[in-house]
Design a protein around this motif. Structure first.
Motif, PDB file in Angstrom:
ATOM      1  N   UNK A  67     -24.294   7.128  13.075  1.00  0.00           N
ATOM      2  CA  UNK A  67     -25.640   6.657  13.392  1.00  0.00           C
ATOM      3  C   UNK A  67     -26.631   7.813  13.488  1.00  0.00           C
ATOM      4  N   UNK A  68     -26.204   8.913  14.080  1.00  0.00           N
ATOM      5  CA  UNK A  68     -27.087  10.078  14.185  1.00  0.00           C
ATOM      6  C   UNK A  68     -27.436  10.635  12.805  1.00  0.00           C
ATOM      7  N   UNK A  69     -26.441  10.686  11.928  1.00  0.00           N
ATOM      8  CA  UNK A  69     -26.686  11.175  10.572  1.00  0.00           C
ATOM      9  C   UNK A  69     -27.596  10.230   9.805  1.00  0.00           C
ATOM     10  N   UNK A  70     -27.358   8.925   9.938  1.00  0.00           N
ATOM     11  CA  UNK A  70     -28.188   7.953   9.233  1.00  0.00           C
ATOM     12  C   UNK A  70     -29.638   8.002   9.699  1.00  0.00           C
ATOM     13  N   UNK A  71     -29.858   8.264  10.983  1.00  0.00           N
ATOM     14  CA  UNK A  71     -31.224   8.381  11.493  1.00  0.00           C
ATOM     15  C   UNK A  71     -31.946   9.533  10.800  1.00  0.00           C
ATOM     16  N   UNK A  82     -28.963   3.373   3.255  1.00  0.00           N
ATOM     17  CA  UNK A  82     -28.784   4.639   3.971  1.00  0.00           C
ATOM     18  C   UNK A  82     -27.445   4.587   4.699  1.00  0.00           C
ATOM     19  N   UNK A  83     -26.546   5.514   4.367  1.00  0.00           N
ATOM     20  CA  UNK A  83     -25.251   5.634   5.029  1.00  0.00           C
ATOM     21  C   UNK A  83     -25.096   7.048   5.565  1.00  0.00           C
ATOM     22  N   UNK A  84     -24.018   7.277   6.317  1.00  0.00           N
ATOM     23  CA  UNK A  84     -23.779   8.620   6.847  1.00  0.00           C
ATOM     24  C   UNK A  84     -23.326   9.595   5.760  1.00  0.00           C
ATOM     25  N   UNK A  85     -22.908   9.080   4.591  1.00  0.00           N
ATOM     26  CA  UNK A  85     -22.502   9.952   3.489  1.00  0.00           C
ATOM     27  C   UNK A  85     -23.653  10.280   2.547  1.00  0.00           C
ATOM     28  N   UNK A  86     -24.752   9.580   2.691  1.00  0.00           N
ATOM     29  CA  UNK A  86     -25.891   9.821   1.823  1.00  0.00           C
ATOM     30  C   UNK A  86     -26.702   8.559   1.584  1.00  0.00           C
ATOM     31  N   UNK A  87     -27.758   8.710   0.813  1.00  0.00           N
ATOM     32  CA  UNK A  87     -28.678   7.614   0.507  1.00  0.00           C
ATOM     33  C   UNK A  87     -28.431   7.148  -0.921  1.00  0.00           C
ATOM     34  N   UNK A  88     -28.339   5.848  -1.099  1.00  0.00           N
ATOM     35  CA  UNK A  88     -28.270   5.266  -2.443  1.00  0.00           C
ATOM     36  C   UNK A  88     -29.609   4.602  -2.714  1.00  0.00           C
ATOM     37  N   UNK A  89     -30.406   5.191  -3.595  1.00  0.00           N
ATOM     38  CA  UNK A  89     -31.665   4.553  -3.988  1.00  0.00           C
ATOM     39  C   UNK A  89     -31.436   3.722  -5.236  1.00  0.00           C
ATOM     40  N   UNK A  90     -32.093   2.560  -5.280  1.00  0.00           N
ATOM     41  CA  UNK A  90     -31.881   1.598  -6.365  1.00  0.00           C
ATOM     42  C   UNK A  90     -30.377   1.405  -6.586  1.00  0.00           C
ATOM     43  N   UNK A 143     -26.869   5.099  19.639  1.00  0.00           N
ATOM     44  CA  UNK A 143     -27.897   5.598  18.737  1.00  0.00           C
ATOM     45  C   UNK A 143     -28.524   4.542  17.855  1.00  0.00           C
ATOM     46  N   UNK A 144     -27.767   3.533  17.484  1.00  0.00           N
ATOM     47  CA  UNK A 144     -28.316   2.460  16.659  1.00  0.00           C
ATOM     48  C   UNK A 144     -28.384   2.807  15.185  1.00  0.00           C
ATOM     49  N   UNK A 145     -28.585   1.794  14.371  1.00  0.00           N
ATOM     50  CA  UNK A 145     -28.711   1.960  12.916  1.00  0.00           C
ATOM     51  C   UNK A 145     -30.190   1.926  12.539  1.00  0.00           C
ATOM     52  N   UNK A 146     -30.741   0.741  12.341  1.00  0.00           N
ATOM     53  CA  UNK A 146     -32.163   0.639  12.000  1.00  0.00           C
ATOM     54  C   UNK A 146     -33.042   1.164  13.127  1.00  0.00           C
ATOM     55  N   UNK A 147     -32.659   0.889  14.361  1.00  0.00           N
ATOM     56  CA  UNK A 147     -33.460   1.357  15.493  1.00  0.00           C
ATOM     57  C   UNK A 147     -33.381   2.875  15.621  1.00  0.00           C
ATOM     58  N   UNK A 148     -32.251   3.453  15.245  1.00  0.00           N
ATOM     59  CA  UNK A 148     -32.129   4.902  15.261  1.00  0.00           C
ATOM     60  C   UNK A 148     -33.089   5.560  14.285  1.00  0.00           C
TER      61      UNK A 148
END
Length: 351
Positions: A143-147, A327-335, A178-183
């Motif tokens: 969650x911290x990484x995704x924020x 958005x994940x803790x391993x990275x962002x996937x756009x499109x 920490x939360x996901x979207x709220x984080x």
């Protein structure tokens, strides 16, 4: 055992805490934010009841609670000949709480593997407690990484000031902390990237959006509550730039199974030229599910969020073509698409 506590204004809520005396402490999400009621569970049956009754909500939180239930089950005076056989009925009951909650089944998979790999000379209760605590810590770290990654994404798509809309509860109590979207929303607000956070309130959403609103306001993030039926008007007239949602499960092609109302918001966002972000750890991604097209109402009819008395919140599918970023803790996937999801999942990390 019930305890009514006070809520410290400067402290985040901790939904699941292992106590030194060998119990797990759960905050009752059904009564927050009006009351802070803690329930102490000393056996797996009490944890299972809390999961079924809505004391614990959110796929990741359910997974952590299930892991602690198994740790409690291993604290027995006479160890069985075969631990996996002895604990299998409880594993089955925990999995049945929410079949669509991928994080729950991910956590149960780790606990099952721990049971199977533990030596007869090891203390099973200690091993399972260590595994449960590691699952909780891994979710908090994710969650911290995704924020941070979510804030990076907002920075790349600059606006004079972002106004984000949140749908479904993704706050401190939805997992390990920490939360996901709220984080993402809190971190972006602290960085000065967000002017206001709009929190969707809908009758189909559990827990109540007022819990999420209180978390945001306590952290200093400017936030307002509105009915989900107002979303289209707000998108058209009030400068919304992003819609953020969580997920119960994500298919291999990027289809997202999430709270009812997400599909509608994704269509509205596309119509109004806004961006749609899904914030979820890779524990949510189910590579065995090619896509979510064939999932019917019988499979999506009951979500992980339940009230005492059996009322449940249904889930629905948001097709991948409506999603701008995962958005994940391993990275962002756009499109996102099948190739990008597979590439992300090939990255080796703890989660």
């Amino acid at each position: 055992m019930l305890h009514v506590d006070t809520m410290a204004a400067d402290q985040p809520l901790q939904g699941l805490v292992w106590l030194a005396e060998g119990k797990v402490r759960l905050l009752d999400q059904r009564v927050l934010p009006d009351q802070v009621v803690a329930i102490e569970c000393g056996n797996p049956a009490q944890v299972l009841a809390a999961m079924r009754d809505g004391v614990v909500c959110g796929a990741a939180a359910l997974g952590i609670a299930a892991a602690y239930a198994l740790a409690l089950a291993a604290r027995r005076p006479v160890p069985p000949v075969n631990w996996l056989t002895a604990l299998q009925p409880l594993l089955d009951e925990l999995a049945a709480v929410q079949p669509m909650a991928a994080n729950l089944h991910w956590a149960l998979g780790i606990m099952r593997q721990t049971i199977a790999s533990t030596s007869p000379t090891d203390d099973m209760a200690v091993r399972l407690l260590q595994a449960a605590q590691a699952i909780q810590a891994a979710d908090r770290e994710a969650n911290q990484t995704m924020a941070k990654l979510g804030v990076q994404l907002l920075r790349r798509h600059q606006a004079p000031v972002h106004r984000v809309m949140l749908h479904g509860y993704g706050g401190d109590l939805s997992g390990g902390g920490g939360g996901t979207t709220y984080g993402v929303a809190r971190t972006a607000s602290a960085a000065g990237l967000v002017g206001e956070v709009l929190v969707n309130e809908g009758r189909s959403l559990l827990p109540s959006a007022s819990l999420g609103l209180s978390e945001l306001l306590r952290s200093g993030a400017p936030a307002a509550l509105h009915a989900d039926v107002e979303a289209g008007r707000l998108m058209k007239h009030d400068g919304v730039t992003w819609v953020l949602v969580g997920a119960e499960r994500i298919a291999a092609n990027g289809d997202v199974i999430g709270p009812l109302g997400s599909y509608m918001l994704a269509i509205l966002a596309m119509h109004h030229g806004l961006r749609f972000m899904v914030v979820a750890s890779t524990a949510t991604i189910d590579m065995s599910l090619a896509d979510a097209d064939d999932l019917g109402p019988d499979q999506l009819g009951s979500g992980s969020l339940t009230r005492g008395g059996g009322e449940s919140s249904p889930l629905e599918v948001t097709p991948v073509e409506l999603i701008d970023a995962i958005v994940t803790e391993k990275g962002i996937i756009e499109q996102p698409d099948e190739r990008k999801v597979a590439s992300l999942m090939s990255v080796r990390q703890l989660h």
